[in-house]
Scaffold this motif. Sequence first.
Motif, PDB file in Angstrom:
ATOM      1  N   LEU A   1       0.931  -1.185   0.050  1.00  0.00           N
ATOM      2  CA  LEU A   1      -0.179   0.002  -0.001  1.00  0.00           C
ATOM      3  C   LEU A   1       0.688   1.185  -0.007  1.00  0.00           C
ATOM      4  CD1 LEU A   1      -2.759  -1.064   2.378  1.00  0.00           C
ATOM      5  CD2 LEU A   1      -2.976  -0.895  -0.074  1.00  0.00           C
ATOM      6  N   ILE A   2       1.940   1.121   0.834  1.00  0.00           N
ATOM      7  CA  ILE A   2       2.510   2.366   0.974  1.00  0.00           C
ATOM      8  C   ILE A   2       3.435   2.705  -0.659  1.00  0.00           C
ATOM      9  CG2 ILE A   2       4.964   3.234   1.822  1.00  0.00           C
ATOM     10  CD1 ILE A   2       4.137   2.124   4.419  1.00  0.00           C
ATOM     11  N   TRP A   3       4.045   1.626  -1.188  1.00  0.00           N
ATOM     12  CA  TRP A   3       4.816   1.815  -2.517  1.00  0.00           C
ATOM     13  C   TRP A   3       3.807   2.116  -3.537  1.00  0.00           C
ATOM     14  CZ3 TRP A   3       9.483   3.411  -2.727  1.00  0.00           C
ATOM     15  CH2 TRP A   3      10.127   3.351  -1.693  1.00  0.00           C
ATOM     16  N   LEU A   4       2.588   1.320  -3.626  1.00  0.00           N
ATOM     17  CA  LEU A   4       1.553   1.555  -4.587  1.00  0.00           C
ATOM     18  C   LEU A   4       1.046   2.887  -4.628  1.00  0.00           C
ATOM     19  CD1 LEU A   4       0.021  -1.800  -4.914  1.00  0.00           C
ATOM     20  CD2 LEU A   4       1.555  -0.840  -6.500  1.00  0.00           C
ATOM     21  N   GLY A   5       0.885   3.476  -3.223  1.00  0.00           N
ATOM     22  CA  GLY A   5       0.451   5.026  -2.978  1.00  0.00           C
ATOM     23  C   GLY A   5       1.438   5.750  -3.373  1.00  0.00           C
ATOM     24  N   ALA A   6       2.692   5.682  -3.382  1.00  0.00           N
ATOM     25  CA  ALA A   6       3.627   6.580  -3.782  1.00  0.00           C
ATOM     26  C   ALA A   6       3.708   6.613  -5.220  1.00  0.00           C
ATOM     27  CB  ALA A   6       5.261   6.143  -3.151  1.00  0.00           C
TER      28      ALA A   6
END
Length: 141
Positions: free
Chosen positions: A67-72
């Motif tokens: 979620l963090i990396w896809l959000g970024a």
Amino acid sequence: MEKWLGYALLSMFFAGFTSVIAKVGLSGISGDLGLSVRTLFVSVFVLGFAAIVVPLTDWTTLNRHNLIWLGASALTTTLSWIFYYKALKIGDVASVALIDKGSVVVAIALAALLLKETISLRVMLGALLIVAGLLVIAKKS
């Protein structure tokens, strides 16, 4: 042909259409409004695609890291699209699209630095040719 190459070629083909179709769609409206409307359509299409092809069990495999990396990635996509549409509204499609594809050079550099991917001489030469093409098209004389 390897499966990834087929997908990449299809992506290239549709991305080429996207720029021309978007330029026509921006007629009489701001680039910001055009981007917003386009993004609403993209959201509907992608969610429909996910509903058809992503098994429900796959959703349980998502974790905080994803979620963090896809959000970024979504944030950088948003910024890219905002500036792309601003450029597309006032520039010609050929120049804007080519300069946008200079992102390949950025991706190659970041893949080497952050993902430790090996950059071959062939890839480096290709990146240099992309930069040369960008310089030729960006020159206004």
